[in-house]
Write an enzyme that holds these catalytic residues in place. Structure first.
Site, mmCIF file in Angstrom:
data_model
loop_
_atom_site.group_PDB
_atom_site.id
_atom_site.type_symbol
_atom_site.label_atom_id
_atom_site.label_comp_id
_atom_site.label_asym_id
_atom_site.label_seq_id
_atom_site.Cartn_x
_atom_site.Cartn_y
_atom_site.Cartn_z
ATOM 1 N N TYR A 1 15.728 35.600 -20.524
ATOM 2 C CA TYR A 1 15.082 34.439 -21.145
ATOM 3 C C TYR A 1 14.368 34.846 -22.427
ATOM 4 O O TYR A 1 14.535 34.206 -23.476
ATOM 5 C CB TYR A 1 14.096 33.838 -20.149
ATOM 6 N N ASP B 1 22.102 15.772 -21.749
ATOM 7 C CA ASP B 1 21.555 16.529 -20.622
ATOM 8 C C ASP B 1 22.626 16.575 -19.545
ATOM 9 O O ASP B 1 23.481 15.681 -19.488
ATOM 10 C CB ASP B 1 20.293 15.849 -20.077
ATOM 11 N N ASP C 1 26.796 19.265 -21.198
ATOM 12 C CA ASP C 1 26.515 20.679 -20.945
ATOM 13 C C ASP C 1 26.536 21.374 -22.302
ATOM 14 O O ASP C 1 27.595 21.477 -22.935
ATOM 15 C CB ASP C 1 27.567 21.265 -20.013
ATOM 16 N N LYS D 1 15.418 33.619 -26.125
ATOM 17 C CA LYS D 1 14.468 32.849 -26.926
ATOM 18 C C LYS D 1 14.156 33.572 -28.242
ATOM 19 O O LYS D 1 13.965 32.913 -29.278
ATOM 20 C CB LYS D 1 13.183 32.597 -26.134
#
Length: 260
Positions: free
Chosen positions: A156, A41, A64, A160
């Site tokens: 997004y 993370d 990252d 996705k």
């Protein structure tokens, strides 16, 4: 959801986005079921807090996921620390939102790189290590928005949807190496990332009104199905997507244009 088995005893896992939300929920459930976990993370403080909570079964690696060297290092830590990688959960993601005609190019790039490129880089290096050792299971966290558009959410939703197809393509290529790849598509989940939405009374009501089960998911609602797909109970499942949304997909999204 409380762990009731030791089905991941002796297993080594990688979880991206482990410091909070769905990633933290999956990490806690894995450790409760016997796994040792490397969590990646960008939030180093969150990783430290999780390490303090989970002890020697957890190794946090600031990562990252859009930077390949960092992803490769994270996966290498699993091998160096515990000698293997059996299962992986690619959760890291975020978004910068805005209508198509107004969205800045750098906001598109930020979202697509994190949500899609990050999944690719993670799966790439996880698969290399699993392939060496004869197999494993990878679970990508996609979204209901892979199937259902959201006003202002084009980068997004597109990313996705890409992650869902990446799942299928990776499953096709990696099956010969004994590696299964599946996706979870969550709906609305009560996490720090959605706190702003859920704190807005009318917006919360608009969302909940579209969810037949009448509430957002908690992280345990996602962790359980995710661990199922990585477990031996799902040994004949690969290349599939499991929508975990309280029935939201069958009703559609509320009109969010009034909030942007």
């Amino acid at each position: 959801m409380t762990a009731t088995t030791d089905r991941f005893a002796g297993k080594v896992a990688v979880v991206t986005g482990a410091a909070s939300g769905i990633g933290a929920g999956i990490t806690r459930r894995l450790v409760a079921e016997g796994a040792r976990v490397v969590g990646g993370d960008i939030a180093a403080d969150g990783l430290k807090a999780l390490g303090d909570e989970l002890g020697d079964a957890f190794a946090g690696v600031p990562t990252d996921v859009t930077v390949e060297d960092q992803v490769e290092h994270m996966v290498h830590v699993a091998d160096k620390t515990w000698g293997a990688l059996h299962v992986a959960f690619n959760v890291a993601g975020s978004a910068r939102l805005g209508p198509v005609a107004e969205l800045a190019e750098n906001d598109w790039d930020y979202t697509v790189d994190l949500v899609l490129k990050g999944q690719f880089l993670s799966a790439k290096h996880e698969a290399r290590l699993m392939r060496r050792d004869g197999g494993g299971a990878i679970v990508l966290i996609s979204s209901l928005n892979a199937h259902v558009p959201m006003f202002g959410g084009s980068p997004y939703a597109a990313a996705k949807a890409g992650a869902e197809m990446l799942t299928k393509n990776a499953a096709l290529e990696l099956a010969r190496h004994g590696i299964r790849v599946n996706a979870i598509l969550p709906g609305l989940v009560d996490t720090p990332a959605t706190a702003g939405f859920l704190a807005h009374p009318q917006l919360r009501a608009d969302f909940i009104g579209r969810i037949p089960l009448g509430r957002p998911a908690d992280t345990g609602d996602i962790a359980g199905p995710a661990l199922y797909l990585a477990s031996d109970d799902a040994r004949y499942i690969t290349g599939t997507s499991l929508v975990v949304d309280g029935g939201w997909e069958i009703t559609g999204y509320p009109d969010l244009s009034k909030y942007l």
